[in-house]
Design an enzyme around this catalytic site. Structure first.
Site, PDB file in Angstrom:
ATOM      1  NE  ARG A 166      -3.626  -2.163   2.896  1.00 57.57           N
ATOM      2  CZ  ARG A 166      -3.153  -3.108   3.298  1.00 57.57           C
ATOM      3  NH1 ARG A 166      -2.071  -3.373   3.946  1.00 57.57           N
ATOM      4  NH2 ARG A 166      -4.269  -4.456   3.482  1.00 57.57           N
ATOM      5  CE  LYS A 226      -6.353  -0.614   4.446  1.00 56.68           C
ATOM      6  NZ  LYS A 226      -7.684  -0.896   3.682  1.00 56.68           N
ATOM      7  CG  HIS A 284      -5.046   0.682  -3.528  1.00 56.78           C
ATOM      8  ND1 HIS A 284      -4.056   0.542  -2.415  1.00 56.78           N
ATOM      9  CD2 HIS A 284      -6.153  -0.023  -3.364  1.00 56.78           C
ATOM     10  CE1 HIS A 284      -4.788  -0.472  -1.614  1.00 56.78           C
ATOM     11  NE2 HIS A 284      -5.825  -0.706  -2.141  1.00 56.78           N
ATOM     12  NE  ARG A 287      -2.484  -3.673  -1.242  1.00 49.99           N
ATOM     13  CZ  ARG A 287      -2.392  -4.465  -0.291  1.00 49.99           C
ATOM     14  NH1 ARG A 287      -1.054  -4.882  -0.166  1.00 49.99           N
ATOM     15  NH2 ARG A 287      -3.224  -5.078   0.378  1.00 49.99           N
ATOM     16  CG  HIS A 325      -6.115  -9.190   1.107  1.00 47.72           C
ATOM     17  ND1 HIS A 325      -6.521  -9.435  -0.204  1.00 47.72           N
ATOM     18  CD2 HIS A 325      -6.206  -7.625   1.209  1.00 47.72           C
ATOM     19  CE1 HIS A 325      -6.308  -8.331  -0.844  1.00 47.72           C
ATOM     20  NE2 HIS A 325      -6.322  -7.029   0.025  1.00 47.72           N
ATOM     21  CE1 TYR A 383      -6.390  -4.794  -2.809  1.00 48.60           C
ATOM     22  CE2 TYR A 383      -4.811  -5.544  -4.354  1.00 48.60           C
ATOM     23  CZ  TYR A 383      -5.513  -4.772  -3.406  1.00 48.60           C
ATOM     24  OH  TYR A 383      -4.549  -3.502  -3.227  1.00 48.60           O
TER      25      TYR A 383
END
Length: 306
Positions: free
Chosen positions: A161, A184, A252, A255, A278, A287
Site C-alpha cells: 500500500r 492495517k 493502489h 498493488r 488480506h 482484489y
C-alpha cells in the site's frame, strides 16, 4: 458535536481511544468513525427534539433507524457510503451495549442498503511497466525522479500500500531480501523484495540530497520532510495522462496489478493473500479480479484428492 450530550460525547471519545490503542486503526479511519457516529447522534437529537443521553440511546427503535437512513439518502448519501456509516454506528453500539448492559437489537438488526461493489481495475502488464518508466520523466530533478520510480516500483513489485511504502525508514535501507510490513490493524506480514525494487531504492538513496538516519523517513519530499502520498498520486496522474490510461490507474492500482499478474503467472491464491495481508480469501479473489474458471483451476490444483 454541540448537539450531542456530554455523556454521549465522552462515550464516543472513549470508544475511539480504544480503537486506536487496541485495534490499531489508522487516523483516517478514526476520523471517519468520529464523523459518522457524531452525525448519527446529532440526527437523533434533532429527531427526538432533545439531547440523547446514554439512557435515551438504549431506547432507539427500528423506526428511528429507518428515519436516519431515509434522511441520509435524502441528503444525497449513496448506498455504499451509507453502508459504511451504518457499520460505524453498529460498531459503536456493540461496544456501548456491552459497557452499559443493554440490548442493541434495533440498531444491530438494521440492514445495510445493497450496492454493487466496485472491483479494482489492475493495469495490463505492459501498462504497469510503462507507468514506472513514464513516472521517471515527470521531474526535472534526478533525485526526485529516482524517488518516484522507487516508490511506484515498491507498489507494483512488492504489492505494498502507498502508506506502507512511505512508512519505511532509513533503518529499512538498503532493502533486505524480505521486508516486515505492518499493515492495517497492525497486522504483520513478510514481503519478498524483488531485485528491481532494491535497485530502484539504492539509486534513489545515492541521489537523495537529504541525510538518511535510521529513524527518519526513507522517502523525502523536496524540503526533506516525509513524502506525502499526494506527491505520488500527482506524478502518477501526469504519467497516466501521457499514456492515455484511465483515472483508475492510481497508486493502489499498482498493488492490484501486482496481485493479478502474480496470479496469472501461476501464483497460489493463498500465498498472494498472505503477501497482500488480506484477512479473507474472498477479498483477495475480488482484489485480483480472478475469474471463476481461474479460481476453479487453482482450487482443483490445490485441493487434496481423496
Amino acid at each position: 458535536m454541540s448537539l450531542i450530550s456530554p455523556a454521549c460525547r465522552d462515550a464516543l471519545q472513549l470508544w475511539l481511544e480504544g480503537l486506536t490503542a487496541l485495534a490499531g486503526r489508522s487516523e483516517n479511519t478514526i476520523n471517519a468513525y468520529r464523523g459518522d457516529v457524531s452525525d448519527f447522534l446529532s440526527f437523533m437529537t434533532l429527531h427526538h427534539s432533545e439531547r440523547q443521553g446514554l439512557a435515551a440511546l438504549e431506547r432507539i427503535t427500528v423506526s428511528d433507524m429507518r428515519a436516519w437512513m431515509a434522511h441520509q439518502r435524502e441528503s444525497g448519501v449513496g448506498a455504499r457510503s451509507l453502508a459504511r456509516k451504518l457499520s460505524a454506528v453498529k460498531s459503536f453500539y456493540r461496544w456501548l451495549a456491552e459497557r452499559e448492559g443493554f440490548e442493541p437489537t434495533a440498531v444491530l438488526s438494521t440492514r445495510a442498503p445493497k450496492y454493487t461493489k466496485k472491483l479494482p481495475r489492475p493495469l495490463a502488464e505492459d501498462a504497469a511497466r510503462a507507468m514506472i518508466e513514464t513516472v521517471e520523466l515527470q521531474s526535472g530533478s534526478d533525485w526526485v525522479a529516482a524517488r518516484d520510480v522507487a516508490v511506484v516500483t515498491l507498489l507494483y513489485g512488492c504489492g505494498l500500500r502507498i502508506s506502507e511504502a512511505l512508512s519505511l525508514t532509513g533503518a529499512d535501507a538498503p532493502l533486505p531480501n524480505t521486508l516486515r510490513i505492518v499493515g492495517k490493524g497492525n497486522k504483520e506480514r513478510i514481503v519478498p523484495v524483488i531485485p528491481a525494487a532494491r535497485q530502484a531504492v539504492d539509486r534513489y538513496m545515492e541521489l537523495c540530497p537529504h541525510p538518511q538516519s535510521p529513524t527518519a523517513p526513507l522517502f523525502r519530499g523536496v524540503r526533506g520532510k516525509a513524502l506525502s502520498p499526494r506527491a505520488i498520486q500527482g506524478v502518477m496522474a501526469k504519467a497516466r495522462m501521457q499514456l492515455g490510461l484511465p483515472a483508475t490507474a492510481t497508486p493502489h492500482a499498482m498493488r492490484h496489478s501486482f496481485a493479478t499478474h502474480l496470479l496469472s503467472a501461476g501464483g497460489d491464491l493463498r500465498a498472494i493473500q498472505e503477501l497482500l495481508g488480506h484477512a479473507s480469501l474472498s477479498t483477495t479473489q475480488a482484489y485480483t479480479a480472478v475469474d471463476t474458471a481461474r479460481l476453479m483451476e487453482v482450487y482443483n490444483r490445490a485441493h487434496p484428492k481423496a
